[in-house]
Scaffold this active site. Sequence first.
Site, PDB file in Angstrom:
ATOM      1  N   ASP A   1     -12.311 -18.016  27.284  1.00  0.00           N
ATOM      2  CA  ASP A   1     -14.200 -17.893  27.065  1.00  0.00           C
ATOM      3  C   ASP A   1     -14.020 -18.266  28.443  1.00  0.00           C
ATOM      4  OD1 ASP A   1     -14.543 -16.054  24.806  1.00  0.00           O
ATOM      5  OD2 ASP A   1     -14.162 -17.928  24.094  1.00  0.00           O
TER       6      ASP A   1
ATOM      7  N   ASP B   1     -15.177 -10.257  21.712  1.00  0.00           N
ATOM      8  CA  ASP B   1     -15.453 -10.904  22.579  1.00  0.00           C
ATOM      9  C   ASP B   1     -14.922 -11.034  24.129  1.00  0.00           C
ATOM     10  OD1 ASP B   1     -15.459 -11.582  19.788  1.00  0.00           O
ATOM     11  OD2 ASP B   1     -16.825 -13.432  20.580  1.00  0.00           O
TER      12      ASP B   1
END
Length: 394
Positions: free
Chosen positions: A111, A171
């Site tokens: 991330d 994601d």
Amino acid sequence: MVQTEQIRQPERYEPGFTVSKEKLNYALNEALKKIDGNLKTFRTMFPSHASEHNVYFPMENNDGWNEGFWSGILWLAYELTGKETYKETALAQIPTYTKRITEKLGVNHHDMGFLFTPSCVAAYKLTGNVEAKNTALLAAKHLVSRYCEKGKFIQAWGNVGEEDSYRLIIDCMLNIPLLYWAAEVTGDASYDEMAFHHFNTTADNIIRSNGSTYHTFYFDKETGAPKCGATHQGFSDDSTWSRGQAWGIYGLMLTHMYKKNRKAEELFVPVANYYLNRLPDDYVAYWDLYFTEGSEPRDSSSAAIAVCGLLEAAEVLNDESQRATYLSAANHIMNSLIDNYLTKDIPESNGLLLHATYSKPHNGGVDECNIWGDYFYMEALARMITKNKIKAYW
């Protein structure tokens, strides 16, 4: 071969529907009131990933994946208003990102884009801040350390190469723009190459034949061969987690933005249509697209993410009728968020959007505000108000 569903109820997205300038400015002013109320509490501390009773609590920038969204909200507010307080607060946060990436605090995951793009890349784009640039490049270098040659993807979680963790997640389509940017800034094409390999591996495996998506996809550690799709936050392995589908909608357009890639443009249509065909009456998705009516929780953050992708598509798709349809869809969703999902009537709330869902299967952040939903709502507002002329985004 991915098949394209046609829009089942085209009258729902009839071209021409728009949110008025007056309503957009009203929504921005309501958001700025909440942001201004947060400036003192969240200067070098950050909002929690999800609220509790619609109130974020402070946390340090040392573990989660979501701190960058608060900084990103500040940069968007600065770009929209020119108010120096937003810039000063966002710049004061840069050292926390530098410390985090240099000391490797809570970064054993993919991330890096979520953390460092809305915060540090935005700071560099808007102010030329050198520390922000160098910090973001360190984050990009860390992200490519998770690249798996066998399979050609960036591993989502766990120690790189572990068999049980040898998978990607949808994601990460929002994390690879950090690598496209790093390639542009440094001239090092390897960043771009790994990002684009990851895009292709994701597109070829995580998008199902009907345009729906898996949340995660596993690969064989020894050969890199595709194994199977699975969910982590959706209703089932075979369902479609609504935020994942929204990541796909926007992520495809972001790769197209950097690469002018025909494959991204072609895949966008089935992925977007699948999502739009499963929206309930008020245009804001349930937490999983398996649900289209009833009392299950919504995910307003999915809606805000999807709006950003639809707005980008409305600028760049070759087909004029598709552009008009997706622009109308973005306006319908945004209109509902403004009318039905704002925290303006809950004075104690320090969030922007109600009725988001972080992870229903883990009973985390269900029917709460969440900070990425707030960020993408602000980005959607900024895109609409400036006609997509903002700089402080992906």
